[in-house]
Design an enzyme around this catalytic site. Structure first.
Site, PDB file in Angstrom:
ATOM      1  N   HIS A  68       0.819  -1.219   0.000  1.00  0.00           N
ATOM      2  CA  HIS A  68       0.000   0.000   0.000  1.00  0.00           C
ATOM      3  C   HIS A  68       0.850   1.265   0.000  1.00  0.00           C
ATOM      4  O   HIS A  68       0.346   2.343  -0.280  1.00  0.00           O
ATOM      5  CB  HIS A  68      -0.945  -0.007   1.206  1.00  0.00           C
ATOM      6  CG  HIS A  68      -2.037  -1.022   1.075  1.00  0.00           C
ATOM      7  ND1 HIS A  68      -3.331  -0.709   0.727  1.00  0.00           N
ATOM      8  CD2 HIS A  68      -2.012  -2.367   1.207  1.00  0.00           C
ATOM      9  CE1 HIS A  68      -4.052  -1.808   0.666  1.00  0.00           C
ATOM     10  NE2 HIS A  68      -3.272  -2.832   0.956  1.00  0.00           N
ATOM     11  N   ASP A  84       3.483   9.464  -1.025  1.00  0.00           N
ATOM     12  CA  ASP A  84       2.344   8.675  -0.559  1.00  0.00           C
ATOM     13  C   ASP A  84       2.052   7.576  -1.577  1.00  0.00           C
ATOM     14  O   ASP A  84       2.135   7.829  -2.785  1.00  0.00           O
ATOM     15  CB  ASP A  84       1.108   9.574  -0.425  1.00  0.00           C
ATOM     16  CG  ASP A  84       0.249   9.189   0.768  1.00  0.00           C
ATOM     17  OD1 ASP A  84       0.252   8.015   1.149  1.00  0.00           O
ATOM     18  OD2 ASP A  84      -0.430  10.087   1.319  1.00  0.00           O
TER      19      ASP A  84
END
Ligand code: F6P
Length: 482
Positions: free
Chosen positions: A158, A364
């Site tokens: 992720h 991110d």
């Protein structure tokens, strides 16, 4: 009975009540992936016991089966606070300078992965499809294989994946990152992340095969699968969230001021100090906006026992105090800062109420706040997303104002442009992003990944495998999975 889907992750979002808020991006995505599928979610209970683990606990909530294990204080220190979050997290986010490696933490990480394998192993059936999530469990696949499990096992990262030079700064990196080669398919958020890992494997002597890579005798496929949200459901949630008392209170308290919203865990990867500096620069350069705009920064505390997280907290509170002291007056506070988390409903309502969504991480994996902000908008009068070029979401949400979060002047200028953007341009930017999210929602993410995962198992017929996995709906085409 067809195969079950076994999800494994460190953090498991077991709702205390049916309406309890969910933790973070990974938890939201996994939960949606498991919806309507037969299987279970295995991971850490969130509880810390004095000694090493006791029994696993099985619970069923809202038709999802969870199997949970406690971690000891030592496990938390070495595996979670240690190797996972003081080494892997900073390295994967390109912050080699922040890693704090110790051999004890590395062996704690390997120990907890082994313990997960020991606990999971007796629960597995031969035809289960196993999907492991995130950097905490990179070597779990290897541990399951060494216990004789020949199942299809996939992994999804992720976080971002840094380039090989950075990954190699991890001491004994092959022992940990090499563990990923024991999965059938490793999924990444973006093509850039996938390519970085492919280059790492090659740099370590892997060879490219027709379908993937071969590393130390293991065959692994790599793919990019951008994680997403339940777009339709989120749109509905945001439309109805206006009724929430908290959202009305916030709106009233702004007394007509424009709202800029930031929602992030308190983490150095999120670029919160840089964002505050950009907001300060907006007020500095544009006196007409003083007294007319409020930045609401919602920032639940995270991983507080780790030194770097304490430091970012001190930095953020100091900066906010400085801006509020410099520009605020008795009737107006430029920045409101809250360390608590809100329910999904309240957050959706706040996104909808915000004129500007500021999503400006330094790095991110994806950032689902960006996607939720877009889905929450009123399409007739949407707000503007200011988005970092370093969030995975920037590859998809090109109607946002894309910024380099390190460039204070440019972010301040984007903020001003967002606040002053005419309705027509706001709509033109928003509509294609919403269409994209409607087409590429969380369901599609899970379907795409799982179709590729099951297809990666040569012994299995792709179509039969997928059909069986989704409950024997043999009349369904592979891409109409549920
Ligand atoms: O991969 C990152 C992630 O799983 C996010 O999805 C989530 O917001 C965060 O980490 C949760 O971190 P923790 O489990 O340490 O609270």
């Amino acid at each position: 009975m067809g195969p079950r889907l076994i999800i494994v992750s460190n953090r498991v979002a077991v709702p205390d009540t049916p309406r309890a808020p969910l933790a973070g991006g990974m938890a939201v995505a996994v939960k949606a992936a498991l919806k309507n599928r037969r299987g279970m979610w295995f991971g850490w209970s969130g509880k810390v016991s004095e000694e090493s683990v006791g029994e696993s606990q099985a619970v069923e909530v809202n038709k999802i089966n969870y199997v949970l294990v406690d971690l000891s204080k030592n496990d938390i220190q070495e595996y979670y606070n240690g190797l996972a979050n003081s080494v892997l997290w900073p390295i994967l986010h390109y912050r080699v300078d922040l890693q704090e490696y110790s051999r004890a933490d590395a062996s704690g990480y390997l120990r907890v992965n082994r313990m997960f394998a020991d606990r999971l192993s007796p629960l597995l059936r031969d035809d289960d499809v196993i999907w492991v999530h995130d950097y905490h469990l990179m070597v779990l696949g290897r541990d399951l294989r060494s216990r004789g499990h020949r199942n299809t096992i996939g992994f999804f990262l992720h976080t971002p994946c840094a380039p090989p030079d950075i990954l190699q700064a991890l001491p004994h990196h092959r022992a940990i990152l090499g563990g990923l080669a024991h999965y059938d398919l490793v999924g990444f958020q973006t093509e850039n992340d996938r390519d970085n890992f492919a280059h790492y494997l090659i740099s370590q002597g892997a060879t490219q095969t027709r379908t993937g890579y071969e590393f130390e005798g293991q065959k692994v496929r790599l793919g990019a699968f951008p994680v997403s949200i339940e777009t339709k459901a989120y749109m509905r949630l945001a439309r109805n969230a206006g009724r929430s008392a908290m959202v009305s209170l916030v709106r009233e308290s702004l007394s007509g001021n424009r709202l800029v919203l930031g929602v992030d865990r308190l983490d150095y990867s999120k670029g919160i100090p840089d964002r505050i500096k950009a907001f300060e620069r907006l007020l500095e350069n544009n006196p007409e906006w003083r007294g007319r705009v409020t930045l609401l920064q919602v920032t639940p505390k995270s991983r507080s026992e780790i030194r770097q997280y304490g430091e970012i907290e001190t930095e953020v509170t100091g900066l906010i105090g400085k801006v509020n002291g410099r520009f605020g007056d008795a009737a107006w506070t430029p920045i409101r800062y809250v360390n608590r988390s809100y329910s999904r409903t309240v957050l959706a309502g706040l996104y909808r109420a915000a004129d500007v969504g500021m999503v400006t991480p330094l790095r991110d994996g994806m950032n689902l706040v960006a996607k939720e902000y877009v889905a929450a908008q009123n399409p007739d009068d949407p707000g503007v997303l200011v988005l970092s070029q370093f969030a995975g979401a920037a590859k998809e949400l090109d109607g946002a104002l894309i910024v380099n979060p390190h460039e204070t002047d440019a972010v301040a200028a984007a903020l001003k442009r967002a606040l002053e953007m005419p309705l027509e341009e706001r709509r033109e930017r928003h509509a294609p992003m919403l269409d994209h999210l409607l087409e590429n929602d969380i369901k599609k993410w899970a379907e795409d990944y799982l179709a590729a995962l099951v297809g990666a198992q040569p012994a299995r017929s792709l179509l039969a495998g997928i059909r069986a996995l989704f409950g024997g709906q043999s009349d369904q085409a592979p891409l109409a999975l549920r």
